[in-house]
Scaffold this motif. Structure first.
Motif, mmCIF file in Angstrom:
data_model
loop_
_atom_site.group_PDB
_atom_site.id
_atom_site.type_symbol
_atom_site.label_atom_id
_atom_site.label_comp_id
_atom_site.label_asym_id
_atom_site.label_seq_id
_atom_site.Cartn_x
_atom_site.Cartn_y
_atom_site.Cartn_z
ATOM 1 N N ASP A 36 8.892 8.078 1.029
ATOM 2 C CA ASP A 36 9.834 7.409 0.341
ATOM 3 C C ASP A 36 8.629 6.618 -1.231
ATOM 4 O OD1 ASP A 36 9.412 5.514 2.061
ATOM 5 O OD2 ASP A 36 11.544 4.590 1.399
ATOM 6 N N ILE A 37 6.915 6.667 -1.347
ATOM 7 C CA ILE A 37 6.338 6.150 -1.578
ATOM 8 C C ILE A 37 5.920 6.761 -2.831
ATOM 9 C CG2 ILE A 37 3.578 4.920 -1.482
ATOM 10 C CD1 ILE A 37 3.717 4.666 1.451
ATOM 11 N N ASP A 94 3.018 7.697 7.018
ATOM 12 C CA ASP A 94 4.018 7.510 7.116
ATOM 13 C C ASP A 94 5.331 7.165 6.387
ATOM 14 O OD1 ASP A 94 5.783 8.898 9.208
ATOM 15 O OD2 ASP A 94 4.766 8.091 10.327
ATOM 16 N N ALA A 95 5.110 7.219 5.208
ATOM 17 C CA ALA A 95 6.663 7.015 4.626
ATOM 18 C C ALA A 95 6.997 7.818 3.156
ATOM 19 C CB ALA A 95 6.739 5.160 4.500
ATOM 20 N N ASN A 140 -4.653 0.802 8.476
ATOM 21 C CA ASN A 140 -4.515 2.482 8.347
ATOM 22 C C ASN A 140 -5.630 1.600 7.655
ATOM 23 O OD1 ASN A 140 -2.726 1.093 6.703
ATOM 24 N ND2 ASN A 140 -1.322 1.440 7.878
ATOM 25 N N ARG A 157 13.441 -0.377 0.336
ATOM 26 C CA ARG A 157 12.850 -0.431 -1.145
ATOM 27 C C ARG A 157 12.882 -1.896 -2.064
ATOM 28 N NH1 ARG A 157 8.463 1.200 1.778
ATOM 29 N NH2 ARG A 157 7.740 3.487 2.161
ATOM 30 N N GLN A 197 10.277 -2.627 7.963
ATOM 31 C CA GLN A 197 9.666 -1.413 7.540
ATOM 32 C C GLN A 197 10.755 -0.065 8.107
ATOM 33 O OE1 GLN A 197 5.644 0.333 8.682
ATOM 34 N NE2 GLN A 197 4.614 -1.448 7.955
ATOM 35 N N PRO A 257 -12.897 6.126 10.407
ATOM 36 C CA PRO A 257 -13.365 7.556 10.850
ATOM 37 C C PRO A 257 -14.805 7.260 10.475
ATOM 38 C CG PRO A 257 -11.460 7.664 8.825
ATOM 39 C CD PRO A 257 -11.780 6.073 9.996
ATOM 40 N N ALA A 274 -1.315 -3.228 -3.098
ATOM 41 C CA ALA A 274 -1.421 -3.372 -1.745
ATOM 42 C C ALA A 274 -0.437 -4.026 -1.548
ATOM 43 C CB ALA A 274 -2.892 -3.385 -1.013
ATOM 44 N N GLU A 275 -0.019 -5.262 -2.061
ATOM 45 C CA GLU A 275 0.705 -6.184 -1.665
ATOM 46 C C GLU A 275 2.719 -5.286 -1.926
ATOM 47 O OE1 GLU A 275 1.736 -9.459 0.548
ATOM 48 O OE2 GLU A 275 0.179 -8.530 -0.020
ATOM 49 N N ALA A 276 2.470 -4.476 -2.207
ATOM 50 C CA ALA A 276 4.023 -3.876 -2.828
ATOM 51 C C ALA A 276 4.008 -2.671 -1.861
ATOM 52 C CB ALA A 276 3.501 -3.399 -4.021
ATOM 53 N N ILE A 277 3.278 -2.141 -1.070
ATOM 54 C CA ILE A 277 3.301 -1.169 -0.349
ATOM 55 C C ILE A 277 3.263 -1.686 1.367
ATOM 56 C CG2 ILE A 277 2.358 1.090 0.865
ATOM 57 C CD1 ILE A 277 1.798 1.591 -2.031
ATOM 58 N N ILE A 278 4.304 -1.714 1.810
ATOM 59 C CA ILE A 278 4.513 -2.830 3.517
ATOM 60 C C ILE A 278 4.004 -2.020 4.445
ATOM 61 C CG2 ILE A 278 6.351 -3.506 5.419
ATOM 62 C CD1 ILE A 278 6.942 -4.721 2.068
ATOM 63 N N GLU A 279 4.071 -0.639 4.390
ATOM 64 C CA GLU A 279 3.359 0.354 5.166
ATOM 65 C C GLU A 279 1.771 -0.041 5.439
ATOM 66 O OE1 GLU A 279 5.751 1.356 3.169
ATOM 67 O OE2 GLU A 279 7.306 1.604 4.785
ATOM 68 N N TRP A 280 1.464 -0.242 4.471
ATOM 69 C CA TRP A 280 -0.464 -0.828 4.262
ATOM 70 C C TRP A 280 -0.555 -1.529 4.527
ATOM 71 C CZ3 TRP A 280 -2.295 0.398 -1.617
ATOM 72 C CH2 TRP A 280 -4.005 0.152 -1.686
ATOM 73 N N ASP A 281 -1.214 -1.349 6.011
ATOM 74 C CA ASP A 281 -1.874 -2.979 6.819
ATOM 75 C C ASP A 281 -3.448 -2.493 6.745
ATOM 76 O OD1 ASP A 281 -2.502 -1.228 9.388
ATOM 77 O OD2 ASP A 281 -0.138 -1.298 9.270
ATOM 78 N N GLN A 301 -8.357 4.375 6.791
ATOM 79 C CA GLN A 301 -7.774 5.887 7.032
ATOM 80 C C GLN A 301 -7.764 6.097 5.921
ATOM 81 O OE1 GLN A 301 -8.006 8.044 9.788
ATOM 82 N NE2 GLN A 301 -7.237 9.158 8.288
ATOM 83 N N LYS A 343 4.073 -10.257 4.566
ATOM 84 C CA LYS A 343 4.047 -8.331 4.140
ATOM 85 C C LYS A 343 4.321 -8.515 6.285
ATOM 86 C CE LYS A 343 1.284 -4.671 3.117
ATOM 87 N NZ LYS A 343 0.531 -4.416 2.590
ATOM 88 N N ARG A 377 0.672 3.061 16.684
ATOM 89 C CA ARG A 377 0.177 2.818 16.405
ATOM 90 C C ARG A 377 -0.314 0.940 16.549
ATOM 91 N NH1 ARG A 377 -1.296 0.694 11.232
ATOM 92 N NH2 ARG A 377 0.138 0.906 10.277
ATOM 93 N N GLN A 395 9.670 -9.714 -0.381
ATOM 94 C CA GLN A 395 8.369 -10.210 -0.730
ATOM 95 C C GLN A 395 8.267 -11.546 -1.101
ATOM 96 O OE1 GLN A 395 7.057 -7.372 -3.137
ATOM 97 N NE2 GLN A 395 7.103 -5.561 -1.312
#
Lengths: 82, 507
Positions: free
Chosen positions: A22-23, A19-20, A41, B454, B471, B262, A31-38, A44, B466, B435, B461
């Protein structure tokens, strides 16, 4: 598909699941660099990538990926004609 | 029971198996005690060791973590659980606060010398071995004698454990918990859930009070247990199937993650009957979805804090008539609850700050005066007790964000954003998230117009975990303020939600 083509095709999947809109992804993205990735999720995201490319990525294999490049290369191998 | 400690309640003779993932090592309580005995001997050899000294545990949820905890108790030391995933600066701060005589970690993943240059180390390498052997000439450690456990005596009012919480000042606060508090907490949960031949799924981190108390509950009720070092939905589901796990405790977002996994239908979850949720506000629709998707018999709702040694209330989601309703549990008999509006006590059903008193409460914060036995603890949460005696949490006064059960200090996030040097003023708030319960968001006045979301996240970081990096970031020219000049947090939250309807926005 080349590794770069796979990464380009992964971008909309990442953007939708996380749900971002601008990735951006490169081979070196972690994975560390993408704040929304936890951790919640992650499953999924993996599932959506499997569906997008029609491949299976077992959890144990996914755990060995250090960055997006590793994931794309693994998908590339799975897609290669045998 | 002469010594009211958890150790005295742990059945060394229990034949129940415990499993530690990811290597699927199986062990029983007696073997656990052997490992603990070895750790105790190593602790006693540390330079500066004295009864009551602090020993830091830098370990993931694992067999070694439990051995280190029990070993510290056998040595009459006070274990302090660090977050093994914390950043070096936070670890260093916690170790300094503790003035610990030693640190226990896993051989090969020791904390770096830069983080803790002076401290003595005990490295656990695999099961039942301490590296190097603390005995003269490296002699093997003699086997543990179960009688040591039976003879274990300690004043129950003394400190048993130190856990760190996100402090309102932006630095972690060390919370000192007593043996008596642990006993009260475990007893309250035992009476509430009435364990029946359980296999606990222990996925909560052991530096969190939820993790420690659930682990001790499993050990003291002769239950089986599966230890998972981190949350991963498929690993958890596979563990339920493989070990026929029956029960688990965690924040609602974790179980929601399982429910939406899933391929959920592929897993045979019939053994998994009950969960206890707490640590994060719950919504009815969310709980009903979890109940349906996982095919649960009972969902217990609970409320607790680090300062109350975990859960002090619990009750099922569904009343005896079968109707579901959201609440925060029924206070256990050993805790007193008062609802205060300023200096006045609120009546039944009236909202105020929830305050607690009883054996569950902390003995104090590190470096601060003792918390007196008869002192009330103001929780920083607003709530009420309804006519049925159920607790409800309605709002929060303290400056924290609860994201999927993790308490995040607003002050810490604001400090790190300001320390980037690119932010002139900032206000960090929690915004609702379907969520995660809540997510971290910030309204920022930047020092230069070139800064975007960003770039600011990237600057955080390595300085913020994190999960704590905002966000959602909104860049503004000025922050809304109250007549007193303070930043109006509610207005900031509304502004962030309005901007992009809660989505991340850049300038």
């Amino acid at each position: 598909m080349t590794v770069q083509e796979i990464i380009d095709a992964m971008v909309p999947v990442f953007r939708e699941v996380l749900d971002a809109d601008d990735i951006e992804l490169t081979e070196a993205t972690t994975a560390e660099a993408i704040i929304e990735w936890d951790s919640l999720n992650h499953v999924q995201l993996l599932h959506s990538i499997e569906q997008r490319f029609g491949v299976e990525i077992p959890q144990a294999e996914a755990a060995t990926f250090k960055n997006v490049g590793d994931m794309a290369r693994a998908i590339s191998v799975k897609l290669a004609p045998r | 029971m002469s010594a009211p400690t958890i150790v005295a309640q742990i059945a060394v003779t229990s034949s129940k198996r415990l499993w530690s993932l990811p290597n699927e090592e199986a062990f029983c309580t007696a073997e656990l005690m052997s490992g603990a005995g070895a750790v105790a001997q190593a602790i006693r050899q540390l330079p500066g060791f004295r009864p009551g000294c602090h020993i830091a545990l830098n370990l993931p949820t694992s067999r070694e973590w439990i051995e280190a905890l029990l070993g510290a108790w056998f040595a009459q030391a006070v274990p302090a659980a660090l977050n093994p995933y914390a950043l070096p600066e936070e670890l260093s701060f916690c170790i300094d606060e503790l003035q610990a005589v030693g640190i226990i970690d896993l051989h090969g993943t020791e904390i770096s010398a830069e983080v803790a240059p002076q401290i003595a180390r005990i490295s656990l390498c695999g099961s039942r071995s301490v590296h190097p052997s603390p005995l003269p000439g490296g002699a093997p450690i003699p086997p543990f004698d179960p009688r040591d456990c039976e003879q274990f005596h300690v004043d129950a009012t003394l400190d048993a454990l130190v856990l760190f919480t996100s402090g309102s000042s932006g630095r972690p606060k060390g919370v000192r918990l007593s043996h008596r508090g642990l006993v009260a907490s475990v007893a309250g949960l035992t009476a509430g859930i009435e364990p029946r031949d359980e296999v606990f799924l222990l996925q909560a981190p052991m530096h969190h009070v939820f993790g420690v108390v659930t682990c001790l509950l499993a050990l003291s009720t002769q239950s089986g247990a599966v230890l998972l070092p981190a949350f991963a939905a498929t690993t958890m589901l596979e563990a339920i199937v493989r070990y026929r796990a029956t029960i688990s405790f965690g924040p609602p977002e974790l179980f929601l993650g399982l429910s939406s996994c899933p391929g959920l239908a592929r897993y045979d979850l019939r053994s998994f009957r009950r969960i206890l949720v707490g640590g994060s506000p719950c919504r009815l629709a969310q709980l009903l979805e979890i109940e349906r998707a996982l095919g649960l018999e009972t969902i217990f709702l609970s409320f607790g804090m680090t300062e109350t040694t975990g859960g002090i209330s619990l009750a099922p989601l569904r009343a005896s008539d079968g109707r579901p309703r959201v609440h925060a549990g029924r206070p256990v008999p050993t805790i007193e609850v008062a609802v205060r509006c300023g200096d006045v006590l609120a009546g039944p059903g009236e909202e105020g700050e929830l305050c607690f008193r009883g054996a569950h409460l902390l003995t104090g914060y590190l470096g601060q005066p003792e918390h007196g036995e008869n002192d009330w603890l103001a929780s920083g949460d607003l709530g009420l007790v309804d006519a049925d005696g159920l607790l409800h949490v309605t709002d929060r006064i303290k400056d924290i964000i609860i994201k999927a059960g993790e308490n995040i200090s607003i002050a810490e996030v604001e400090r790190v954003l300001l320390e980037t040097g690119r932010v002139r003023e900032v206000c960090v708030v929690g915004v609702p998230d379907e969520r995660l319960g809540e997510n971290v968001a910030a309204a920022v006045i930047s020092t230069d117009s070139a800064l975007n979301k960003r770039e600011l996240q990237r600057l955080c970081q390595g300085k913020l975990l994190k999960s704590r990096i905002p966000q959602k970031i909104v860049f503004v020219d000025e922050l809304p303020r109250l007549p007193t000049g303070k930043v109006a947090r509610r207005a900031v939250r509304a502004l962030i939600l309005e901007d992009g309807k809660g989505k991340s926005v850049s300038p």
